[in-house]
Scaffold this motif. Sequence first.
Motif, PDB file in Angstrom:
ATOM      1  N   ARG A 135     -13.661   9.238   2.064  1.00  0.00           N
ATOM      2  CA  ARG A 135     -13.824   8.224   1.097  1.00  0.00           C
ATOM      3  C   ARG A 135     -13.552   6.761   2.003  1.00  0.00           C
ATOM      4  O   ARG A 135     -14.235   5.760   1.776  1.00  0.00           O
ATOM      5  CB  ARG A 135     -12.765   8.094  -0.061  1.00  0.00           C
ATOM      6  N   TYR A 136     -12.591   6.959   2.881  1.00  0.00           N
ATOM      7  CA  TYR A 136     -12.472   6.069   3.928  1.00  0.00           C
ATOM      8  C   TYR A 136     -12.817   6.480   5.436  1.00  0.00           C
ATOM      9  O   TYR A 136     -12.669   7.510   5.721  1.00  0.00           O
ATOM     10  CB  TYR A 136     -10.709   5.849   3.775  1.00  0.00           C
ATOM     11  N   GLU A 185     -13.955   1.335   2.616  1.00  0.00           N
ATOM     12  CA  GLU A 185     -13.695   2.235   1.522  1.00  0.00           C
ATOM     13  C   GLU A 185     -15.182   2.479   0.791  1.00  0.00           C
ATOM     14  O   GLU A 185     -15.592   1.272   0.144  1.00  0.00           O
ATOM     15  CB  GLU A 185     -12.864   1.807   0.668  1.00  0.00           C
ATOM     16  N   TYR A 186     -15.557   3.635   0.681  1.00  0.00           N
ATOM     17  CA  TYR A 186     -16.571   3.897  -0.346  1.00  0.00           C
ATOM     18  C   TYR A 186     -16.374   4.067  -1.687  1.00  0.00           C
ATOM     19  O   TYR A 186     -15.234   4.320  -2.021  1.00  0.00           O
ATOM     20  CB  TYR A 186     -17.463   5.249   0.275  1.00  0.00           C
ATOM     21  N   ASP A 223      -6.150   6.986   4.154  1.00  0.00           N
ATOM     22  CA  ASP A 223      -5.872   5.707   4.004  1.00  0.00           C
ATOM     23  C   ASP A 223      -4.267   5.323   3.862  1.00  0.00           C
ATOM     24  O   ASP A 223      -3.657   4.586   3.597  1.00  0.00           O
ATOM     25  CB  ASP A 223      -6.200   5.522   2.393  1.00  0.00           C
ATOM     26  N   ARG A 273     -13.604  -3.765   2.761  1.00  0.00           N
ATOM     27  CA  ARG A 273     -13.404  -3.454   4.060  1.00  0.00           C
ATOM     28  C   ARG A 273     -12.093  -4.212   4.473  1.00  0.00           C
ATOM     29  O   ARG A 273     -11.832  -5.269   4.052  1.00  0.00           O
ATOM     30  CB  ARG A 273     -14.539  -4.128   4.866  1.00  0.00           C
ATOM     31  N   ARG A 293      -4.639   0.612   0.389  1.00  0.00           N
ATOM     32  CA  ARG A 293      -4.891  -0.144  -0.839  1.00  0.00           C
ATOM     33  C   ARG A 293      -4.032  -1.102  -1.117  1.00  0.00           C
ATOM     34  O   ARG A 293      -4.163  -2.206  -1.923  1.00  0.00           O
ATOM     35  CB  ARG A 293      -4.912   0.686  -2.066  1.00  0.00           C
ATOM     36  N   GLY A 319     -16.658   6.903  -3.216  1.00  0.00           N
ATOM     37  CA  GLY A 319     -16.154   7.967  -3.451  1.00  0.00           C
ATOM     38  C   GLY A 319     -17.184   8.894  -4.223  1.00  0.00           C
ATOM     39  O   GLY A 319     -18.326   8.606  -4.327  1.00  0.00           O
ATOM     40  N   ASP A 326      -9.481  12.188  -4.733  1.00  0.00           N
ATOM     41  CA  ASP A 326      -9.488  11.724  -3.337  1.00  0.00           C
ATOM     42  C   ASP A 326      -9.158  12.918  -2.719  1.00  0.00           C
ATOM     43  O   ASP A 326      -8.246  13.800  -2.908  1.00  0.00           O
ATOM     44  CB  ASP A 326      -8.392  10.846  -2.979  1.00  0.00           C
TER      45      ASP A 326
END
Length: 373
Positions: A174-175, A349-350, A325, A116, A135, A352, A163
């Motif tokens: 994913r985000y 962020e998971y 992202d 996070r 990232r 994915g 992604d």
Amino acid sequence: MSLTLRTISREQHLAYIQSLPSASHMQVPAWADVKAEWRSESLGWFDDRTGELVGAGLVLYRQLPKIKRYLAYLPEGPVINWFAPNLQEWIEPMLAHLKQQGAFSVKMGPPVIIRRWEAATIKKGIQDQDVKRLRDLEADFIEPRAFEVADKLRRMGWQQGEDGGAGFGDVQPRYVYQVPLANRALEDVHKNFNQLWRRNIKKAEKAGVEVVQGGYNDLAEWQRLYEITAVRDHFRPRPLSYFQRMWTALNTEDPNRMRLYFARHNGVNLSAATMLIVGGHVWYSYGASDNIGREVRPSNAMQWRMLRDAYALGATVYDLRGISDSLDETDHLFGLIQFKVGTGGQAAEYLGEWDFPLNKLLHKALDIYMSRR
């Protein structure tokens, strides 16, 4: 804990979801009715000692063209104990079952958050020329157990989805951007908005923008605004029938599962949004706005009302769903993160989406088919 996996009824599945603090809206039984072009099944994990239902998953099956083999998809699921030390004993029976059902490939999205970033951290990152992606920034929170989950999945033979890669159907973001509400005063949430957001909310109030809830009969008006948005933002809109099906399916299951909001000025609807509710998790799921009336800031007014309503429902999180992202101001999706960062909140962020090819040849064929579409 030793486990048994078997098909469960929708009633069992719903009762299990209702017993939890929250779960993804894509893992409630009614989501199967929304995705009517997929075949569906509810799976349940039972504790052998007590016979108690301890996990559930909604599986959507999509048939491959011309042959009786399926892609099995568990969007943002299954809803299991992802941090269990014996994760293999949860996942392997599921793979065996799906293979029996004719699946050649399985796609799932573990609902596990890995990192996070607070709004202040992201703002600093946007100002730093060397930072191009989330990232590149040091996260404010890291979940070490999430790395263990990823490691276990890789060892079992799962492959990390690309992604934004083309899944058979919707690939989930994913985000995401979330505003935490648990143990916070509403004043504190408002104070955390940036200056522009607070100013825009005030501007909308002064101009007399009103935010109202709509119902099933207002979905045609929603669709009008949504199609204007699709032309402006260059995406292919879903048909009105999709939202009608969504409304009917979700609200039949739980009368407070889906809501529709409009922000209007002088009797004209300028923006609209759909909201989804599962336990303490509330999502802003689809948004739309007209090309006119932007100066009275209807979207800010509408988000503030939805956030207040989520708070009144006792929600622990208000989820603004997907972001890219990218923190690069020249990126076409940059405006989205900029808008959402204004709410204070956090980017999350998971883990994915992950794929397991049960039949490598067919899985490869699917990849080729999808890349050509």
